[in-house]
Design a protein around this motif. Structure first.
Motif, PDB file in Angstrom:
ATOM      1  N   LEU A 118      -0.099  12.634  -8.881  1.00  0.00           N
ATOM      2  CA  LEU A 118      -1.002  13.765  -8.669  1.00  0.00           C
ATOM      3  C   LEU A 118      -0.225  15.076  -8.613  1.00  0.00           C
ATOM      4  CD1 LEU A 118      -3.474  12.247  -6.049  1.00  0.00           C
ATOM      5  CD2 LEU A 118      -3.915  12.705  -8.467  1.00  0.00           C
ATOM      6  N   GLY A 119       0.960  15.016  -8.013  1.00  0.00           N
ATOM      7  CA  GLY A 119       1.820  16.201  -7.944  1.00  0.00           C
ATOM      8  C   GLY A 119       2.285  16.661  -9.312  1.00  0.00           C
TER       9      GLY A 119
ATOM     10  N   ARG B 287       0.819  -1.210   0.000  1.00  0.00           N
ATOM     11  CA  ARG B 287       0.000   0.000   0.000  1.00  0.00           C
ATOM     12  C   ARG B 287       0.863   1.276   0.000  1.00  0.00           C
ATOM     13  NH1 ARG B 287      -5.409   1.278   2.641  1.00  0.00           N
ATOM     14  NH2 ARG B 287      -5.342   3.532   2.839  1.00  0.00           N
ATOM     15  N   ALA B 288       1.940   1.286   0.758  1.00  0.00           N
ATOM     16  CA  ALA B 288       2.794   2.479   0.856  1.00  0.00           C
ATOM     17  C   ALA B 288       3.402   2.819  -0.502  1.00  0.00           C
ATOM     18  CB  ALA B 288       3.886   2.268   1.893  1.00  0.00           C
ATOM     19  N   THR B 289       3.830   1.806  -1.249  1.00  0.00           N
ATOM     20  CA  THR B 289       4.406   2.045  -2.576  1.00  0.00           C
ATOM     21  C   THR B 289       3.364   2.640  -3.506  1.00  0.00           C
ATOM     22  OG1 THR B 289       5.961   0.229  -2.287  1.00  0.00           O
ATOM     23  CG2 THR B 289       5.560   0.950  -4.538  1.00  0.00           C
ATOM     24  N   ALA B 290       2.167   2.068  -3.473  1.00  0.00           N
ATOM     25  CA  ALA B 290       1.088   2.569  -4.327  1.00  0.00           C
ATOM     26  C   ALA B 290       0.746   4.007  -3.967  1.00  0.00           C
ATOM     27  CB  ALA B 290      -0.149   1.674  -4.206  1.00  0.00           C
ATOM     28  N   GLU B 291       0.663   4.307  -2.679  1.00  0.00           N
ATOM     29  CA  GLU B 291       0.329   5.667  -2.252  1.00  0.00           C
ATOM     30  C   GLU B 291       1.403   6.664  -2.678  1.00  0.00           C
ATOM     31  OE1 GLU B 291      -0.380   5.384   1.954  1.00  0.00           O
ATOM     32  OE2 GLU B 291      -2.440   4.663   1.658  1.00  0.00           O
ATOM     33  N   ARG B 292       2.680   6.296  -2.548  1.00  0.00           N
ATOM     34  CA  ARG B 292       3.763   7.200  -2.975  1.00  0.00           C
ATOM     35  C   ARG B 292       3.672   7.475  -4.470  1.00  0.00           C
ATOM     36  NH1 ARG B 292       6.937   4.136   0.459  1.00  0.00           N
ATOM     37  NH2 ARG B 292       7.744   2.923  -1.285  1.00  0.00           N
ATOM     38  N   PHE B 293       3.408   6.420  -5.234  1.00  0.00           N
ATOM     39  CA  PHE B 293       3.303   6.587  -6.676  1.00  0.00           C
ATOM     40  C   PHE B 293       2.148   7.515  -7.038  1.00  0.00           C
ATOM     41  CE2 PHE B 293       1.497   5.554 -10.761  1.00  0.00           C
ATOM     42  CZ  PHE B 293       2.593   5.695 -11.581  1.00  0.00           C
TER      43      PHE B 293
ATOM     44  N   ALA C 204      -3.483   8.373 -12.837  1.00  0.00           N
ATOM     45  CA  ALA C 204      -2.382   7.944 -11.979  1.00  0.00           C
ATOM     46  C   ALA C 204      -2.516   6.459 -11.642  1.00  0.00           C
ATOM     47  CB  ALA C 204      -2.350   8.772 -10.699  1.00  0.00           C
ATOM     48  N   ILE C 205      -3.727   6.040 -11.291  1.00  0.00           N
ATOM     49  CA  ILE C 205      -3.950   4.635 -10.952  1.00  0.00           C
ATOM     50  C   ILE C 205      -3.783   3.759 -12.190  1.00  0.00           C
ATOM     51  CG2 ILE C 205      -5.695   2.977 -10.185  1.00  0.00           C
ATOM     52  CD1 ILE C 205      -6.725   5.233  -8.314  1.00  0.00           C
ATOM     53  N   ARG C 206      -4.306   4.218 -13.315  1.00  0.00           N
ATOM     54  CA  ARG C 206      -4.171   3.454 -14.558  1.00  0.00           C
ATOM     55  C   ARG C 206      -2.691   3.272 -14.915  1.00  0.00           C
ATOM     56  NH1 ARG C 206      -7.423   6.125 -18.428  1.00  0.00           N
ATOM     57  NH2 ARG C 206      -9.119   4.835 -17.702  1.00  0.00           N
ATOM     58  N   ALA C 207      -1.916   4.349 -14.830  1.00  0.00           N
ATOM     59  CA  ALA C 207      -0.496   4.267 -15.155  1.00  0.00           C
ATOM     60  C   ALA C 207       0.215   3.301 -14.216  1.00  0.00           C
ATOM     61  CB  ALA C 207       0.153   5.648 -15.081  1.00  0.00           C
ATOM     62  N   PHE C 208      -0.147   3.326 -12.937  1.00  0.00           N
ATOM     63  CA  PHE C 208       0.487   2.442 -11.972  1.00  0.00           C
ATOM     64  C   PHE C 208       0.227   0.981 -12.308  1.00  0.00           C
ATOM     65  CE2 PHE C 208       2.492   1.433  -8.074  1.00  0.00           C
ATOM     66  CZ  PHE C 208       1.839   0.321  -7.587  1.00  0.00           C
ATOM     67  N   PHE C 209      -1.008   0.650 -12.579  1.00  0.00           N
ATOM     68  CA  PHE C 209      -1.349  -0.751 -12.813  1.00  0.00           C
ATOM     69  C   PHE C 209      -1.018  -1.218 -14.222  1.00  0.00           C
ATOM     70  CE2 PHE C 209      -2.708  -2.199  -8.877  1.00  0.00           C
ATOM     71  CZ  PHE C 209      -3.314  -1.151  -8.219  1.00  0.00           C
ATOM     72  N   GLU C 210      -0.836  -0.320 -15.138  1.00  0.00           N
ATOM     73  CA  GLU C 210      -0.418  -0.722 -16.482  1.00  0.00           C
ATOM     74  C   GLU C 210       1.097  -0.883 -16.558  1.00  0.00           C
ATOM     75  OE1 GLU C 210      -4.037   1.297 -19.034  1.00  0.00           O
ATOM     76  OE2 GLU C 210      -2.040   2.151 -19.168  1.00  0.00           O
ATOM     77  N   GLY C 211       1.756  -0.630 -15.439  1.00  0.00           N
ATOM     78  CA  GLY C 211       3.197  -0.835 -15.396  1.00  0.00           C
ATOM     79  C   GLY C 211       3.990   0.312 -15.990  1.00  0.00           C
TER      80      GLY C 211
END
Length: 118
Positions: free
Chosen positions: A15-16, A4-10, A24-31
């Motif tokens: 967002l920043g 969870r901490a890694t996901a939140e930092r990303f 942001a979530i899409r980019a994270f999960f699409e690698g």
């Protein structure tokens, strides 16, 4: 799995940078993550002195890029001449490069330019 901490930092970082939460979530999960931009390529410039001597950026013993600061380049040229940086004046396209904090790219230095060392 990702903690969870890694996901939140990303997501906070994305967002920043102005991405929406959905993007942001899409980019994270699409690698896609937040890839680092490639390093700037070496800046192939050459130098000429008042005395007519010439040398290239490759002769300075360190990589010079458009992201390099004018002061860094001045220090490398001074070392090449066994001199002090404050005694070196660099001229590019007729302009004296005075601001040591400015990047070479921002100062207008481009690949294949010939800089004068005065």
């Amino acid at each position: 799995g990702v903690d969870r901490a890694t996901a939140e930092r990303f997501v906070d970082g994305a967002l920043g940078r102005g991405l929406s939460l959905r993007d942001a979530i899409r980019a994270f999960f699409e690698g896609q993550g937040s890839p680092k931009p490639p390093p700037p390529p070496p800046l192939e410039v050459s130098f000429r002195t008042n005395g007519g001597q010439t040398f290239s950026a490759g002769d300075l013993g360190a990589e010079v890029t458009e992201a390099s600061a004018v002061g860094e380049l001045r220090a490398l040229v001074a070392k090449h001449y066994d001199s002090e940086p404050k005694r070196i004046r660099l001229v590019s396209r007729g302009n004296i490069l005075r601001d040591d904090a400015q990047t070479l790219g921002a100062a207008g230095v481009r690949p294949k330019d010939k800089l004068m060392v005065v």
